[in-house]
Design an enzyme around this catalytic site. Structure first.
Site, PDB file in Angstrom:
ATOM      1  N   GLY A   1       2.056   2.343  10.777  1.00  0.00           N
ATOM      2  CA  GLY A   1       3.016   3.482  10.492  1.00  0.00           C
ATOM      3  C   GLY A   1       3.605   3.776  11.949  1.00  0.00           C
ATOM      4  N   ASN A  21       0.774  -1.081   0.156  1.00  0.00           N
ATOM      5  CA  ASN A  21      -0.078   0.035  -0.034  1.00  0.00           C
ATOM      6  C   ASN A  21       0.946   1.154   0.099  1.00  0.00           C
ATOM      7  OD1 ASN A  21      -1.659   2.037   0.427  1.00  0.00           O
ATOM      8  ND2 ASN A  21      -2.324   1.307   2.490  1.00  0.00           N
ATOM      9  N   LYS A  30      -0.082   4.162  -0.402  1.00  0.00           N
ATOM     10  CA  LYS A  30      -0.660   5.361   0.211  1.00  0.00           C
ATOM     11  C   LYS A  30      -0.496   6.518  -0.577  1.00  0.00           C
ATOM     12  CE  LYS A  30      -0.061   3.624   4.620  1.00  0.00           C
ATOM     13  NZ  LYS A  30      -0.206   3.621   6.154  1.00  0.00           N
ATOM     14  N   GLU A  50      -7.182   4.486   7.753  1.00  0.00           N
ATOM     15  CA  GLU A  50      -6.989   5.697   7.603  1.00  0.00           C
ATOM     16  C   GLU A  50      -8.256   6.395   6.991  1.00  0.00           C
ATOM     17  OE1 GLU A  50      -3.360   5.404   5.419  1.00  0.00           O
ATOM     18  OE2 GLU A  50      -2.241   5.011   7.282  1.00  0.00           O
ATOM     19  N   HIS A  61      -9.694   0.669   4.487  1.00  0.00           N
ATOM     20  CA  HIS A  61      -8.440   1.179   5.325  1.00  0.00           C
ATOM     21  C   HIS A  61      -8.647   1.934   6.609  1.00  0.00           C
ATOM     22  CE1 HIS A  61      -4.430   2.466   6.283  1.00  0.00           C
ATOM     23  NE2 HIS A  61      -3.760   1.245   5.773  1.00  0.00           N
ATOM     24  N   GLU A 101      -5.400  -5.100  10.456  1.00  0.00           N
ATOM     25  CA  GLU A 101      -4.600  -4.194  10.569  1.00  0.00           C
ATOM     26  C   GLU A 101      -4.647  -3.265  11.764  1.00  0.00           C
ATOM     27  OE1 GLU A 101      -2.343  -2.850   6.609  1.00  0.00           O
ATOM     28  OE2 GLU A 101      -4.326  -1.654   6.660  1.00  0.00           O
ATOM     29  N   SER A 120       3.278  -2.255  10.230  1.00  0.00           N
ATOM     30  CA  SER A 120       4.584  -2.085  10.735  1.00  0.00           C
ATOM     31  C   SER A 120       5.377  -3.381  10.204  1.00  0.00           C
ATOM     32  CB  SER A 120       5.175  -1.690  11.902  1.00  0.00           C
ATOM     33  OG  SER A 120       4.490  -0.572  12.247  1.00  0.00           O
TER      34      SER A 120
HETATM   35  C1  PEP Z   1      -0.940  -0.005   6.133  1.00  0.00           C
HETATM   36  O1  PEP Z   1      -1.263   1.289   5.676  1.00  0.00           O
HETATM   37  O2  PEP Z   1      -1.852  -0.567   5.505  1.00  0.00           O
HETATM   38  C2  PEP Z   1       0.104  -0.362   6.615  1.00  0.00           C
HETATM   39  C3  PEP Z   1       0.307  -1.540   7.124  1.00  0.00           C
HETATM   40  O3  PEP Z   1       1.115   0.530   6.870  1.00  0.00           O
HETATM   41  P1  PEP Z   1       2.262   0.085   7.723  1.00  0.00           P
HETATM   42  O4  PEP Z   1       3.121  -0.868   7.213  1.00  0.00           O
HETATM   43  O5  PEP Z   1       3.573   1.526   7.233  1.00  0.00           O
HETATM   44  O6  PEP Z   1       2.276   0.152   9.154  1.00  0.00           O
END
Ligand code: PEP
Length: 254
Positions: free
Chosen positions: A172, A10, A12, A98, A96, A166, A212
């Site tokens: 992040g 992703n 983003k 976000e 997601h 997630e 992460s």
């Molecule tokens: C994501 O945004 O789907 C995600 C898993 O981000 P990150 O790997 O940066 O934590």
């Protein structure tokens, strides 16, 4: 088991044309397990989807990061599922955190979006996950179950859905869930699918972990029996994404 390992990247809201081309070159040059072992899907911002699709190796695929909830029309700034299909974009990420948290997308809205995208022929990475407060208050399973139910209530088939767990506190932040924490929630999600949708759907639906994930922690997470792959944010912009893809071989040796 029959659940092919899935690794999503992703990207983003990141990248310039030059940066995107550089990532694609790295991906195209990488030696990774075959498509029989791992399904790789990268998700650039809308504006780069066709560029990435045109340059990307044929064994990797692309996903949009969102789409509109119904048929297109007078919805300024939105991109419809029909448009993605028209551009031969096979996948879309929906729900997601976000978008759920910053753009106030409710469970029901996410369920409607998943159902509409599927009805148009898209495959969906549907995201669920709890906040830190929810985890600390002991409601993780209730939260992800409610998010999954809102999807299950609207869809006719799970064949083209990958469920991404997630945890918001891990996205992040560099604070990855431990393999045991990930496995516990993936087990509960599979059990929820078993008890509420059916044994076959529970056995065949891929449940991937995101939050992460990087080149250093992916292999241990991948050893967990109910972890069927990853959705990767930050690390998907870096060469270590290749190491995450390679962690699929852990399953091959099962
Ligand atoms: C994501 O945004 O789907 C995600 C898993 O981000 P990150 O790997 O940066 O934590």
């Amino acid at each position: 088991m029959g659940r092919k390992f899935f690794v999503g990247g992703n990207w983003k809201c990141n990248g310039t044309t030059a940066e995107v081309k550089k990532i694609v070159i790295t991906l195209n040059e990488a030696e990774v397990p075959s498509e029989d072992v791992v399904e790789v899907v990268v998700s650039p911002p809308f504006v780069f989807l066709t560029l990435v699709k045109s340059l990307l190796r044929s064994d990797f695929h692309v996903a949009a990061q969102n789409c509109w909830v119904r048929k297109g029309g007078a919805f300024t700034g939105e991109v419809s599922a029909e448009m993605l299909v028209n551009l031969a974009i096979p996948w879309v990420i929906i729900g997601h955190s976000e978008r759920r948290l910053i753009l106030n997308e409710s469970n029901e809205f996410v369920g409607d979006k998943v159902a509409y995208a599927l009805s148009q022929g898209l495959k969906v990475v549907a995201c669920v996950g709890e906040t830190l407060e929810q985890r600390e208050s002991g409601s993780t399973v209730a939260v992800v179950s409610a998010q999954t139910k809102a999807i299950a209530d609207k869809v006719l088939s799970w064949e083209n859905i990958v469920l991404a767990y997630e945890p918001v506190w891990a996205i992040g932040t560099g604070k990855v869930a431990s393999p045991a924490q990930a496995q516990e929630v993936h087990f509960e999600l599979r059990k929820w699918l078993h008890d509420n949708v059916g044994a076959e759907v529970a056995a065949s639906t891929r449940i991937i972990y995101g939050g992460s994930v990087n080149g250093a922690n992916c292999t241990e997470l991948a050893t967990q029996p109910d972890v069927d792959g990853f959705l990767v944010g930050g690390a998907s912009l870096k060469p270590e994404f290749i190491d995450v893809i390679k962690s699929a071989t852990v399953k091959k040796n099962d």
